[in-house]
Design a protein around this motif. Structure first.
Motif, PDB file in Angstrom:
ATOM      1  N   ASN A 144      -0.791  33.732 -40.849  1.00  0.00           N
ATOM      2  CA  ASN A 144      -2.044  33.222 -41.184  1.00  0.00           C
ATOM      3  C   ASN A 144      -2.559  32.533 -39.739  1.00  0.00           C
ATOM      4  OD1 ASN A 144      -1.831  34.211 -43.756  1.00  0.00           O
ATOM      5  ND2 ASN A 144      -0.645  32.271 -44.646  1.00  0.00           N
ATOM      6  N   TYR A 145      -2.003  31.851 -39.083  1.00  0.00           N
ATOM      7  CA  TYR A 145      -2.511  31.325 -37.891  1.00  0.00           C
ATOM      8  C   TYR A 145      -3.172  32.251 -36.841  1.00  0.00           C
ATOM      9  CZ  TYR A 145       0.071  26.994 -38.924  1.00  0.00           C
ATOM     10  OH  TYR A 145       0.405  25.444 -39.318  1.00  0.00           O
ATOM     11  N   ASN A 146      -2.326  33.336 -36.902  1.00  0.00           N
ATOM     12  CA  ASN A 146      -2.966  34.382 -35.876  1.00  0.00           C
ATOM     13  C   ASN A 146      -4.066  35.038 -36.506  1.00  0.00           C
ATOM     14  OD1 ASN A 146      -1.102  33.846 -34.085  1.00  0.00           O
ATOM     15  ND2 ASN A 146       0.352  35.224 -34.861  1.00  0.00           N
ATOM     16  N   GLU A 147      -4.171  35.186 -37.879  1.00  0.00           N
ATOM     17  CA  GLU A 147      -5.437  35.755 -38.410  1.00  0.00           C
ATOM     18  C   GLU A 147      -6.518  34.932 -38.254  1.00  0.00           C
ATOM     19  OE1 GLU A 147      -8.019  38.326 -39.587  1.00  0.00           O
ATOM     20  OE2 GLU A 147      -5.702  39.053 -39.158  1.00  0.00           O
ATOM     21  N   ALA A 148      -6.249  33.760 -38.440  1.00  0.00           N
ATOM     22  CA  ALA A 148      -7.431  32.577 -38.376  1.00  0.00           C
ATOM     23  C   ALA A 148      -7.970  32.822 -36.988  1.00  0.00           C
ATOM     24  CB  ALA A 148      -7.018  31.228 -38.634  1.00  0.00           C
ATOM     25  N   ARG A 149      -7.004  32.988 -36.261  1.00  0.00           N
ATOM     26  CA  ARG A 149      -7.684  33.146 -34.408  1.00  0.00           C
ATOM     27  C   ARG A 149      -8.265  34.437 -34.406  1.00  0.00           C
ATOM     28  NH1 ARG A 149      -4.903  30.303 -30.324  1.00  0.00           N
ATOM     29  NH2 ARG A 149      -3.456  28.600 -31.329  1.00  0.00           N
ATOM     30  N   ARG A 150      -7.905  35.618 -35.092  1.00  0.00           N
ATOM     31  CA  ARG A 150      -8.548  36.929 -35.103  1.00  0.00           C
ATOM     32  C   ARG A 150      -9.971  36.621 -35.484  1.00  0.00           C
ATOM     33  NH1 ARG A 150      -3.462  39.119 -36.802  1.00  0.00           N
ATOM     34  NH2 ARG A 150      -2.005  39.664 -35.033  1.00  0.00           N
ATOM     35  N   HIS A 151      -9.852  36.027 -36.760  1.00  0.00           N
ATOM     36  CA  HIS A 151     -11.381  35.768 -37.395  1.00  0.00           C
ATOM     37  C   HIS A 151     -12.299  35.016 -36.636  1.00  0.00           C
ATOM     38  CE1 HIS A 151     -14.084  34.727 -40.665  1.00  0.00           C
ATOM     39  NE2 HIS A 151     -14.342  33.314 -40.112  1.00  0.00           N
ATOM     40  N   PRO A 173     -13.120  27.443 -26.885  1.00  0.00           N
ATOM     41  CA  PRO A 173     -12.118  26.999 -27.828  1.00  0.00           C
ATOM     42  C   PRO A 173     -11.570  28.019 -28.811  1.00  0.00           C
ATOM     43  CG  PRO A 173     -14.227  25.705 -27.505  1.00  0.00           C
ATOM     44  CD  PRO A 173     -14.403  26.706 -26.774  1.00  0.00           C
ATOM     45  N   MET A 174     -10.245  28.057 -29.064  1.00  0.00           N
ATOM     46  CA  MET A 174      -9.570  28.920 -29.946  1.00  0.00           C
ATOM     47  C   MET A 174      -8.508  28.168 -30.580  1.00  0.00           C
ATOM     48  SD  MET A 174      -9.258  31.721 -31.503  1.00  0.00           S
ATOM     49  CE  MET A 174     -10.475  32.725 -30.649  1.00  0.00           C
ATOM     50  N   HIS A 175      -8.555  28.235 -31.666  1.00  0.00           N
ATOM     51  CA  HIS A 175      -7.415  27.591 -32.489  1.00  0.00           C
ATOM     52  C   HIS A 175      -7.420  28.002 -34.134  1.00  0.00           C
ATOM     53  CE1 HIS A 175     -10.046  24.210 -33.686  1.00  0.00           C
ATOM     54  NE2 HIS A 175     -10.222  24.328 -32.420  1.00  0.00           N
ATOM     55  N   THR A 176      -6.647  27.520 -34.870  1.00  0.00           N
ATOM     56  CA  THR A 176      -6.364  27.851 -36.185  1.00  0.00           C
ATOM     57  C   THR A 176      -7.406  27.032 -37.106  1.00  0.00           C
ATOM     58  OG1 THR A 176      -4.930  26.285 -36.652  1.00  0.00           O
ATOM     59  CG2 THR A 176      -4.108  28.305 -36.174  1.00  0.00           C
ATOM     60  N   GLU A 177      -8.046  26.283 -36.562  1.00  0.00           N
ATOM     61  CA  GLU A 177      -9.199  25.285 -37.254  1.00  0.00           C
ATOM     62  C   GLU A 177     -10.660  25.640 -36.947  1.00  0.00           C
ATOM     63  OE1 GLU A 177      -7.152  23.767 -39.941  1.00  0.00           O
ATOM     64  OE2 GLU A 177      -5.568  24.842 -38.625  1.00  0.00           O
ATOM     65  N   LEU A 178     -10.961  26.491 -36.153  1.00  0.00           N
ATOM     66  CA  LEU A 178     -12.225  26.607 -35.966  1.00  0.00           C
ATOM     67  C   LEU A 178     -12.932  27.107 -37.126  1.00  0.00           C
ATOM     68  CD1 LEU A 178     -12.274  28.557 -32.283  1.00  0.00           C
ATOM     69  CD2 LEU A 178     -13.522  26.320 -32.793  1.00  0.00           C
ATOM     70  N   ASP A 179     -14.258  26.513 -37.429  1.00  0.00           N
ATOM     71  CA  ASP A 179     -14.879  26.935 -38.545  1.00  0.00           C
ATOM     72  C   ASP A 179     -16.474  27.434 -37.917  1.00  0.00           C
ATOM     73  OD1 ASP A 179     -17.126  25.003 -37.999  1.00  0.00           O
ATOM     74  OD2 ASP A 179     -15.845  23.436 -39.089  1.00  0.00           O
ATOM     75  N   ASP A 180     -17.003  28.189 -38.817  1.00  0.00           N
ATOM     76  CA  ASP A 180     -17.868  28.949 -38.367  1.00  0.00           C
ATOM     77  C   ASP A 180     -19.261  28.147 -37.880  1.00  0.00           C
ATOM     78  OD1 ASP A 180     -16.743  31.008 -39.372  1.00  0.00           O
ATOM     79  OD2 ASP A 180     -18.002  31.410 -41.154  1.00  0.00           O
ATOM     80  N   GLU A 181     -19.434  27.058 -38.274  1.00  0.00           N
ATOM     81  CA  GLU A 181     -20.479  26.233 -37.489  1.00  0.00           C
ATOM     82  C   GLU A 181     -20.204  25.896 -36.364  1.00  0.00           C
ATOM     83  OE1 GLU A 181     -22.668  22.031 -38.742  1.00  0.00           O
ATOM     84  OE2 GLU A 181     -20.608  22.108 -39.325  1.00  0.00           O
TER      85      GLU A 181
END
Length: 385
Positions: free
Chosen positions: A254-261, A361-369
Motif C-alpha cells: 500500500n505504501y508503494n501504491e501510494a507512491r505510484r499514485h 517530494p515523494m512519500h506515502t502521505e503526499l496529498d493532491d493539494e
C-alpha cells in the motif's frame, strides 16, 4: 495545506502507532534487545514477502552490501562492475574490501546501469556485477543475469531503493527485486520505502551455502559461541528496529501504491512539457501505467532540458518545497574513486544527468493539494524563465 516534507514519517507513524508502540514496549520489558524473537519474526515475514529462501538482517544497508561481497569470497584485485550514477555506498564497499571498482554509464531513460556498458567493461579480472535498482525502478535483470551466466560472474543486487518492486521476466513471470541475483542487499534507513526508526539492513539469497557463510560473517564469524570459523564483523539488526519494520511490512504494498499514485499525479501535470522528462517504468514505457509494479518511486526524479536546475532548486526552497539533487557529482569524478582508466566519453549520460535531474517530494502521505502546489510552482518557474 499541511507542511510539505521530502519524507513525512510523522504522519505515517501516526497510522501505525497502535502497533509500533506496544511492540517496542514488549521488547523493553523483555530486554530481548539483540537477536530477540522480533528479529526472527521479521526475518521470516520478509522471506515470505519477497519469495526468497534466506533473509539475514544486519545493522545497515552499507554493511549488507559489504557482507554480501565478503560472503562470495571475492579477493583483492577482483573487478566489480557497477553504475556511475548512484550513491557512494555502492562503490565504497568495493574499495573497502580492496576489490577494484569498475564504474560504467547508465541508461538515459531508466537511469539504471547500461547493459552494453557492462559488457564492454568485462575483463578476465571481472568477478561480479552490482546493478542498483535506482530510485525504485527494477534494473534489466534478465539481460544482467544473461551476461553473468555467459561470463561466469556473480550478481549482487543493490536493492536499497527498490524493495517491493516486481521485475517482469521475458517469459512474463514476476520476481521481487532482491530475489533474482546470487545475493542482494537492502537498507532500512528511515526514509526508505520500508524504513525503520534508526539504521538497519538485510542480505537476501536463495543459496543455502552462501546464507550459512553470511550468517557467520554478521556475527563475528561465529556459528558457535567463541568459535570463530570465518573472518566476520559485528552487524546486527536490533529488536526494536525489527519490531518497527514488522509493523510496516504488511503495509509495504500500500505504501508503494501510494507512491505510484503520487507519481501518476506528478506525471500528468508535467505531461508533454518540452523541457521536462518524467520517470518511465522501463525503456519501452511511455510513462507509469495504472498497473505499473516495476517502479516503487523511492524518488520521483525529473530530467530537465534547457532549465537552470540550481535556480529551480532555490525557487522551490523559497516556496517551502523541499527537493533533492541525486546525485550532483558522478562517482568517477569523486576524489576517492578517480581512476586514470576512466574516459569522459564513456560517461555521457551520467555527466548530463548530474546537471539536469531534480527529485521532488515523494512519500506515502503526499496529498493532491500538495502535489498541485508543487507542480504549479515548478511549471511557473520553468515557463517564465
Amino acid at each position: 495545506m499541511k507542511k510539505i516534507q521530502m519524507v513525512d514519517l510523522q504522519s505515517q507513524y501516526a497510522k501505525i502507532k497502535n502497533v509500533v508502540d506496544p511492540s517496542i514496549q514488549d521488547i523493553i520489558e523483555s530486554a530481548a534487545f539483540i537477536n530477540g524473537p522480533k528479529v526472527h519474526q521479521f526475518q521470516k515475514n520478509l522471506e515470505d514477502y519477497l519469495g526468497v529462501k534466506h533473509v539475514i538482517p544486519c545493522a545497515n544497508g552499507t554493511d549488507a552490501l559489504q557482507i554480501a561481497m565478503m560472503g562470495l569470497g571475492l579477493k583483492p584485485g577482483d573487478e566489480v562492475i557497477t553504475a556511475d550514477f548512484t550513491f557512494a555506498a555502492t562503490v565504497e564497499v568495493i574499495a573497502l574490501l580492496q576489490l577494484t571498482p569498475v564504474l560504467v554509464d547508465v541508461d538515459p531513460i531508466t537511469f539504471n546501469i547500461d547493459i552494453a556498458a557492462i559488457e564492454k567493461a568485462i575483463t578476465p579480472k571481472t568477478k561480479a556485477i552490482v546493478p542498483v535498482h535506482l530510485f525504485g525502478l527494477a534494473a534489466d535483470m534478465d539481460a544482467i543475469m544473461d551476461l553473468a551466466n555467459k561470463h561466469d560472474l556473480y550478481v549482487i543486487e543493490d536493492n536499497a531503493q527498490g524493495i517491493g518492486a516486481n521485475y517482469t521476466h521475458k517469459d512474463a513471470t514476476k520476481t521481487k527485486t532482491g530475489a533474482i541475483g546470487h545475493v542482494a542487499s537492502t537498507s532500512f534507513f528511515p526514509s526508505k520505502n520500508l524504513g525503520c526508526y534508526g539504521d538497519g539492513g538485510a542480505i537476501f539469497t536463495n543459496d543455502d551455502d552462501l546464507a550459512h557463510i553470511i550468517r557467520g560473517i554478521v556475527n563475528h564469524g561465529m556459528y558457535k559461541r567463541y568459535h570463530h570459523d570465518v573472518v566476520g564483523v559485528n552487524s546486527r539488526l536490533d529488536s526494536i528496529q525489527a519490531a518497527v519494520l514488522d509493523a510496516k511490512l504488511p503495509h509495504l504494498d500500500n505504501y508503494n501504491e501510494a507512491r505510484r499514485h503520487a507519481a501518476r499525479k506528478y506525471t500528468e501535470a508535467f505531461k508533454d512539457h518540452p523541457k521536462i522528462t518524467t520517470p518511465s517504468g522501463r525503456t519501452s514505457c511511455e510513462g507509469i501505467c495504472n498497473t505499473c509494479d516495476c517502479h516503487v518511486f523511492h524518488q520521483y526524479t525529473l530530467n530537465l532540458k534547457d532549465v537552470d536546475r540550481d535556480a529551480l532548486v532555490a525557487h522551490l526552497q523559497e516556496n517551502n518545497i523541499p527537493c533533492g539533487v541525486y546525485y550532483p557529482i558522478p562517482l568517477h569524478k569523486q576524489k576517492a574513486y578517480k581512476d586514470e582508466r576512466y574516459k569522459e566519453e564513456d560517461f555521457k549520460v551520467t555527466n548530463q544527468l548530474v546537471q539536469s535531474v531534480i527529485s521532488l517530494p515523494m512519500h506515502t502521505e503526499l496529498d493532491d493539494e500538495q502535489i498541485e502546489f508543487i507542480t504549479t510552482t515548478v511549471l511557473n518557474f520553468i515557463n517564465n524563465n
